[in-house]
Motif scaffolding. Structure first.
Motif, short mmCIF file in Angstrom:
data_model
loop_
_atom_site.label_atom_id
_atom_site.label_comp_id
_atom_site.label_asym_id
_atom_site.label_seq_id
_atom_site.Cartn_x
_atom_site.Cartn_y
_atom_site.Cartn_z
N ASP A 113 -9.27 -2.28 3.46
CA ASP A 113 -8.42 -1.20 3.96
C ASP A 113 -8.14 -1.30 5.45
OD1 ASP A 113 -8.28 0.02 1.46
OD2 ASP A 113 -10.15 1.14 1.79
N GLU A 114 -8.83 -2.19 6.16
CA GLU A 114 -8.63 -2.27 7.61
C GLU A 114 -7.18 -2.63 7.92
OE1 GLU A 114 -10.95 -6.16 6.68
OE2 GLU A 114 -10.66 -4.18 5.77
N LYS A 115 -6.68 -2.13 9.04
CA LYS A 115 -5.28 -2.31 9.40
C LYS A 115 -5.08 -3.61 10.18
CE LYS A 115 -3.92 1.66 7.73
NZ LYS A 115 -3.02 1.74 6.57
N VAL A 116 -3.94 -4.24 9.89
CA VAL A 116 -3.53 -5.42 10.65
C VAL A 116 -2.07 -5.22 11.05
CG1 VAL A 116 -5.14 -7.00 9.51
CG2 VAL A 116 -2.85 -6.65 8.55
N ASP A 117 -1.67 -5.87 12.14
CA ASP A 117 -0.27 -5.81 12.56
C ASP A 117 0.58 -6.55 11.53
OD1 ASP A 117 -0.83 -4.39 14.84
OD2 ASP A 117 -1.11 -6.19 16.07
N TRP A 118 1.67 -5.88 11.10
CA TRP A 118 2.46 -6.47 10.03
C TRP A 118 3.89 -5.96 10.09
CZ3 TRP A 118 1.97 -10.62 7.55
CH2 TRP A 118 2.63 -10.86 6.34
N SER A 119 4.84 -6.88 10.04
CA SER A 119 6.26 -6.53 10.09
C SER A 119 6.50 -5.57 11.24
CB SER A 119 6.71 -5.95 8.75
OG SER A 119 6.56 -6.90 7.72
N TRP A 120 7.07 -4.39 10.92
CA TRP A 120 7.39 -3.45 12.00
C TRP A 120 6.28 -2.42 12.22
CZ3 TRP A 120 9.80 -3.59 7.24
CH2 TRP A 120 9.56 -2.51 6.39
N ASN A 121 5.20 -2.51 11.45
CA ASN A 121 4.16 -1.49 11.58
C ASN A 121 2.84 -2.07 11.10
OD1 ASN A 121 3.04 0.95 12.17
ND2 ASN A 121 4.34 2.16 10.80
N ALA A 122 1.76 -1.40 11.43
CA ALA A 122 0.45 -1.81 10.92
C ALA A 122 0.33 -1.44 9.46
CB ALA A 122 -0.66 -1.14 11.73
N THR A 123 -0.37 -2.29 8.70
CA THR A 123 -0.59 -1.99 7.29
C THR A 123 -1.98 -2.49 6.90
OG1 THR A 123 0.44 -2.09 5.09
CG2 THR A 123 0.34 -4.15 6.35
N SER A 124 -2.34 -2.24 5.67
CA SER A 124 -3.67 -2.65 5.23
C SER A 124 -3.74 -4.17 5.10
CB SER A 124 -4.01 -2.01 3.88
OG SER A 124 -3.22 -2.56 2.85
N LEU A 125 -4.93 -4.70 5.32
CA LEU A 125 -5.14 -6.14 5.16
C LEU A 125 -4.80 -6.57 3.74
CD1 LEU A 125 -6.19 -8.91 6.02
CD2 LEU A 125 -8.52 -8.09 5.55
N ALA A 126 -5.12 -5.74 2.75
CA ALA A 126 -4.84 -6.07 1.36
C ALA A 126 -3.35 -6.30 1.14
CB ALA A 126 -5.35 -4.96 0.44
N ARG A 127 -2.53 -5.38 1.62
CA ARG A 127 -1.08 -5.53 1.45
C ARG A 127 -0.56 -6.74 2.22
NH1 ARG A 127 3.67 -1.52 3.80
NH2 ARG A 127 5.39 -2.88 3.20
N ALA A 128 -0.99 -6.88 3.47
CA ALA A 128 -0.50 -8.00 4.29
C ALA A 128 -0.85 -9.35 3.67
CB ALA A 128 -1.08 -7.89 5.70
N ALA A 129 -2.04 -9.47 3.10
CA ALA A 129 -2.47 -10.73 2.50
C ALA A 129 -1.65 -11.03 1.25
CB ALA A 129 -3.96 -10.68 2.18
#
Length: 420
Positions: free
Chosen positions: A168-184
């Protein structure tokens, strides 16, 4: 009555320019009235007269012809790709698109004109995009650290969404931060290692591409040796998708990375020189339009035949026909803006409004809302274009169109909440 002095039949108005030089080539120009140009576009899209596409096979054939249809997850009265197909495919149901995507897998979700749907046989043409996400140095460290675990879980479970993963931790992604799960998951999807297995509402479930795409599809090499070849292919694909386009900046070119005026100009010159594009002069429009040379016979048909069967359709907000809004304004005299991102107080019409096509004219806009609880299709408003007065025949066509649209949306009845 059409102005016969303006070469009303396209093949009576084709002329040939032979250019001198070491490389002699033939370049044909077509001259059309605006009425003929509109008919050509609508025939190309299967939106004029009798339906050219029917059932599941017809839905697939239209996507193949169009190259891609744009995806958007918002569902007020059907999602955008479903709305595109319901206006063209006789007997279309939403299940047909789901079947083509997630059962038969003849179609696939990936990026073309932004997020799109296209034939899985076109997968090889987008190797260039996928490779941008596969670099020697890998991606963000946090994502690379969980890649093996995700693939292991997918081999065990078959498919996953971001909610199924523990990060669930947040990572920088596209235009906003999102969960590591989604980004991966999205990183692996962008690389082509995952595909969309299915969707539940707007939630995407991913699976390993190797489990669902044939090896010859996944391992096919990029057909284009250079970026320039790829850009020419993309431009041809977009012109074929819309039917007619001009060499101007336009939303029709969205998603073609690095395309600027200079690159576009060179591509158009080369495509004209090889005979892939046919310039079309349309009455009242100063710059030339272009169609695929392969559509030459359709130009003849557009000029030689009359309206035929009366037909009314509601078009999708991101419909292929509407990709160049300025061109539609020039040809149809119809200005359309999708106001979904416009603040409510600034909207001229409504949140989710669809253009109304009647034979070869865009005659108005409609705001339909599917009431899921009551299974009622509510028509919040209808706006007719200036000069359009619905007569008995038009009202009958509207009634038939609303009945079909209600069935498409699994509604048992239509509730008209406005005046005609």
């Amino acid at each position: 009555m059409m102005n016969m002095g303006y070469k009303s039949h396209v093949f009576a108005s084709l002329w040939i320019i032979r250019q001198k030089g070491k490389r002699r080539h033939m370049m044909e120009h077509a001259a059309l009235s605006k009425h003929e140009a509109r008919r050509f576009l609508l025939l190309k899209h299967g939106l004029l007269g009798d339906y050219a596409f029917a059932g599941t096979q017809g839905a697939y054939e239209f996507v193949r012809q169009a190259g891609c249809i744009q995806y958007d997850p918002i569902d007020i009265c059907g999602k955008n790709p479903e709305l595109v197909l319901q206006s063209r495919v006789s007997g279309f149901t939403k299940d047909m698109l789901y079947d083509l995507l997630y059962n038969r897998r003849w179609l696939v979700d990936y990026f073309d004109k932004n997020m799109s749907i296209f034939a899985v046989s076109d997968w090889k043409y987008f190797q260039r995009q996928r490779s941008q996400y596969t670099v020697e140095d890998g991606g963000p460290a946090a994502i690379e650290a969980v890649v093996k675990k995700i693939k292991s879980l997918l081999r065990e479970k078959g498919y996953l969404c971001s909610r199924d993963l523990p990060w669930d931790e947040k990572v920088d992604w596209s235009w906003n931060a999102t969960s590591l799960a989604r980004a991966a998951l999205e990183t692996l999807y962008f690389r082509g290692e995952l595909i969309v297995h299915h969707k539940a509402g707007s939630m995407k479930y991913y699976a390993l591409a190797e489990d669902h795409l044939p090896d010859d599809i996944r391992h096919a090499s990029d057909p284009h040796a250079t970026r320039e070849e790829h850009v020419r292919w993309r431009i041809l694909r977009r012109i074929g998708s819309v039917g007619l386009l001009w060499n101007k900046a336009s939303d029709a070119w969205l998603g073609i990375e690095g395309l600027n005026a200079a690159t576009r100009n060179r591509a158009f010159e080369e495509l004209r020189a090889t005979g892939a594009l046919l310039p079309v002069k349309v009455e009242g429009i100063k710059v030339p339009l272009y169609c695929l040379t392969d559509d030459r016979l359709l130009l003849e048909q557009a000029a030689a035949t009359e309206e035929g069967r009366t037909r009314m359709e509601f078009l999708a907000p991101l419909d292929n026909l509407l990709w160049d809004r300025e061109l539609i304004a020039a040809l149809f005299g119809f200005r359309y803006k999708w106001e979904i991102y416009t603040p409510a107080k600034q909207r001229q019409y409504g949140y989710y409004v669809l253009p109304i096509l009647y034979n070869s004219r865009l005659i108005g806009r409609i705001e339909p809302i599917r009431d899921r609880k009551s299974s009622v299709l509510r028509i919040k408003n209808i706006w007719w274009e200036e000069g359009e007065q619905p007569d008995t025949r038009m009202k009958a066509a509207l009634g038939r169109c609303l009945e079909r649209f209600a069935v498409f949306n699994h509604c048992s009845r239509v509730a008209l909440e406005c005046n005609l």
